[in-house]
Design a protein around this motif. Structure first.
Motif, mmCIF file in Angstrom:
data_model
loop_
_atom_site.group_PDB
_atom_site.id
_atom_site.type_symbol
_atom_site.label_atom_id
_atom_site.label_comp_id
_atom_site.label_asym_id
_atom_site.label_seq_id
_atom_site.Cartn_x
_atom_site.Cartn_y
_atom_site.Cartn_z
ATOM 1 N N LEU A 1 37.186 42.088 40.001
ATOM 2 C CA LEU A 1 37.943 42.240 38.761
ATOM 3 C C LEU A 1 38.832 41.038 38.451
ATOM 4 C CD1 LEU A 1 39.107 45.968 39.167
ATOM 5 C CD2 LEU A 1 36.977 45.092 38.190
ATOM 6 N N ASN A 2 38.960 40.121 39.393
ATOM 7 C CA ASN A 2 39.888 38.987 39.275
ATOM 8 C C ASN A 2 41.314 39.461 39.015
ATOM 9 O OD1 ASN A 2 40.462 36.180 39.333
ATOM 10 N ND2 ASN A 2 40.498 36.103 37.088
ATOM 11 N N LEU A 3 41.632 40.640 39.521
ATOM 12 C CA LEU A 3 42.982 41.195 39.396
ATOM 13 C C LEU A 3 43.756 40.812 40.647
ATOM 14 C CD1 LEU A 3 45.129 42.943 38.060
ATOM 15 C CD2 LEU A 3 44.034 44.962 39.062
ATOM 16 N N THR A 4 44.661 39.841 40.508
ATOM 17 C CA THR A 4 45.407 39.316 41.646
ATOM 18 C C THR A 4 46.903 39.356 41.346
ATOM 19 O OG1 THR A 4 45.466 37.018 40.894
ATOM 20 C CG2 THR A 4 43.465 37.741 42.047
ATOM 21 N N LEU A 5 47.678 38.902 42.311
ATOM 22 C CA LEU A 5 49.121 38.803 42.087
ATOM 23 C C LEU A 5 49.461 37.773 41.010
ATOM 24 C CD1 LEU A 5 50.473 38.992 45.743
ATOM 25 C CD2 LEU A 5 51.088 40.532 43.880
ATOM 26 N N GLN A 6 48.522 36.886 40.713
ATOM 27 C CA GLN A 6 48.743 35.875 39.684
ATOM 28 C C GLN A 6 48.287 36.326 38.297
ATOM 29 O OE1 GLN A 6 47.314 34.901 42.827
ATOM 30 N NE2 GLN A 6 49.420 34.418 43.396
ATOM 31 N N SER A 7 47.820 37.571 38.184
ATOM 32 C CA SER A 7 47.297 38.068 36.903
ATOM 33 C C SER A 7 48.417 38.549 35.992
ATOM 34 C CB SER A 7 46.290 39.195 37.149
ATOM 35 O OG SER A 7 45.197 38.750 37.900
ATOM 36 N N GLY A 8 49.342 37.659 35.701
ATOM 37 C CA GLY A 8 50.422 38.002 34.787
ATOM 38 C C GLY A 8 51.293 39.121 35.305
ATOM 39 N N VAL A 9 52.041 39.721 34.393
ATOM 40 C CA VAL A 9 52.978 40.766 34.780
ATOM 41 C C VAL A 9 52.252 42.050 35.170
ATOM 42 C CG1 VAL A 9 53.317 41.694 32.443
ATOM 43 C CG2 VAL A 9 55.188 41.808 34.112
ATOM 44 N N TYR A 10 51.055 42.266 34.651
ATOM 45 C CA TYR A 10 50.289 43.457 35.041
ATOM 46 C C TYR A 10 49.920 43.394 36.518
ATOM 47 C CZ TYR A 10 46.531 46.870 35.430
ATOM 48 O OH TYR A 10 45.747 47.921 35.838
ATOM 49 N N GLY A 11 49.403 42.244 36.958
ATOM 50 C CA GLY A 11 49.019 42.113 38.360
ATOM 51 C C GLY A 11 50.194 42.257 39.299
ATOM 52 N N SER A 12 51.331 41.630 38.946
ATOM 53 C CA SER A 12 52.487 41.685 39.839
ATOM 54 C C SER A 12 53.056 43.099 39.938
ATOM 55 C CB SER A 12 53.564 40.702 39.365
ATOM 56 O OG SER A 12 53.992 41.011 38.055
ATOM 57 N N THR A 13 53.161 43.818 38.812
ATOM 58 C CA THR A 13 53.692 45.186 38.872
ATOM 59 C C THR A 13 52.704 46.133 39.538
ATOM 60 O OG1 THR A 13 52.893 45.559 36.604
ATOM 61 C CG2 THR A 13 55.198 44.938 36.872
ATOM 62 N N PHE A 14 51.414 45.926 39.317
ATOM 63 C CA PHE A 14 50.405 46.776 39.942
ATOM 64 C C PHE A 14 50.481 46.694 41.460
ATOM 65 C CE2 PHE A 14 46.185 47.081 41.911
ATOM 66 C CZ PHE A 14 45.838 48.382 41.553
ATOM 67 N N TYR A 15 50.495 45.480 41.993
ATOM 68 C CA TYR A 15 50.510 45.325 43.446
ATOM 69 C C TYR A 15 51.884 45.663 44.044
ATOM 70 C CZ TYR A 15 45.865 43.292 43.409
ATOM 71 O OH TYR A 15 44.507 43.102 43.268
ATOM 72 N N MET A 16 52.941 45.436 43.290
ATOM 73 C CA MET A 16 54.266 45.785 43.784
ATOM 74 C C MET A 16 54.391 47.288 43.987
ATOM 75 S SD MET A 16 57.244 44.632 44.714
ATOM 76 C CE MET A 16 57.419 43.008 43.995
ATOM 77 N N LEU A 17 54.003 48.063 42.969
ATOM 78 C CA LEU A 17 54.147 49.518 43.044
ATOM 79 C C LEU A 17 53.164 50.137 44.036
ATOM 80 C CD1 LEU A 17 54.802 50.198 39.287
ATOM 81 C CD2 LEU A 17 56.201 51.119 41.128
ATOM 82 N N THR A 18 51.880 49.804 43.903
ATOM 83 C CA THR A 18 50.886 50.418 44.787
ATOM 84 C C THR A 18 51.008 49.897 46.216
ATOM 85 O OG1 THR A 18 49.221 48.737 44.194
ATOM 86 C CG2 THR A 18 49.289 50.765 42.875
ATOM 87 N N GLY A 19 51.399 48.625 46.364
ATOM 88 C CA GLY A 19 51.534 48.061 47.705
ATOM 89 C C GLY A 19 52.668 48.691 48.485
#
Length: 290
Positions: free
Chosen positions: A215-233
């Protein structure tokens, strides 16, 4: 300890090195994680060292508390202190996650519309970035991090929701067995809860690998990627810690450490596990679904 002592004394443990060791282990782990996220190879090894030190902390601290409990050093007042301590610990965890949910709400419902030209501050769009599109999920200005596919709610997230809700039922079943002094039900319920929790973590790890590779969804994928990994991580970390605590409780249960009237250690971990379940429901709704 006599009945008189039970009412007139309050157990105070000897000075302990475990809080300092815990602080050092977390500092080392976070320092290594920062280095690893910035491409420094040695960061991964530092993280591993920090986690080993943290594992040593858990083993040693659990051992000491269990030894104190089995030596009959705790009375009813100490038990109340433990309950109050666990209550406030979970309360702090509630506010910890509320802060991240609040950040997600602010970004989606206030910051993005403002940057897109809405509201009384909308005129600043021309100054900051006049091509910015107010849409969620957001790449950030200029599609920061490249194109990516958002993580959907159905599939692994839905399966993990079923797993955690089922684990809430199995730990309740184990608690029922404990209250009935049914050792087999207690052990089986705990084993089922641990298995469901570990399966949840395994699915989440696979989800992360899929997100990065497909999906190329990484921590560098804008604010969506950072909030996604922050919350789920952070939630995944809490599930992992909860599973470790459940393993310790399972070992004690198999040794017969608990009775129908003396089992706060079990109750404390059960409270924590139910809290983790509730947080995941919030994540599933606000991070994956909407």
């Amino acid at each position: 300890m006599s009945s008189t002592d039970q009412h007139t004394t309050y157990f105070i443990p000897d000075p302990s090195p475990w809080p300092i060791i815990g602080m050092v282990s977390l500092l080392v782990t976070l320092f290594g994680a920062v280095l690893a996220m910035n491409g420094v190879v040695v960061g991964k090894f530092i993280v591993f060292g920090g986690l080993l030190l943290f594992a040593y902390l858990l083993f040693g601290w659990f051992r000491d508390v269990i030894s104190e409990n089995l030596s009959d050093k705790y009375n009813a007042q100490v038990d109340r202190s433990f309950r109050m301590g666990m209550f406030w610990f979970i309360a702090s965890e509630v506010f910890f996650f509320l802060a991240f949910f609040g950040a997600l709400f602010y970004i989606r419902n206030i910051a993005l519309p403002w940057l897109g030209g809405e509201g009384y501050l909308g005129a600043t769009k021309e100054i900051l970035y006049n091509q910015f599109e107010s849409a969620w999920p957001s790449h950030g200005p200029g599609q920061l991090g490249g194109e990516f596919i958002p993580m959907g709610a159905w599939g692994i997230p839905a399966i993990n929701t079923f797993l955690l809700l089922s684990s809430g039922a199995t730990i309740t079943w184990a608690h029922w067995g404990l209250k009935q002094d049914n050792q087999k039900t207690l052990v089986r319920g705990l084993m089922a809860t641990i298995a469901l929790g570990l399966l949840f973590v395994a699915f989440q790890a696979y989800e992360y690998i899929h997100a990065y590779e497909a999906l190329n969804l990484t921590l560098q994928s804008g604010v969506y990627g950072s909030t996604f990994y922050m919350l789920t991580g952070f939630h995944g970390f809490h599930v992992t810690m909860g599973a470790i605590m459940l393993m310790a409780i399972l070992g004690r249960s198999m040794k017969g450490h608990f009775s129908a009237h003396n089992h706060f250690a079990f109750e404390a971990v059960a409270w924590y596990w139910h809290f983790v379940d509730v947080v995941w429901l919030g994540l599933f709704i606000f991070v994956y679904w909407f």
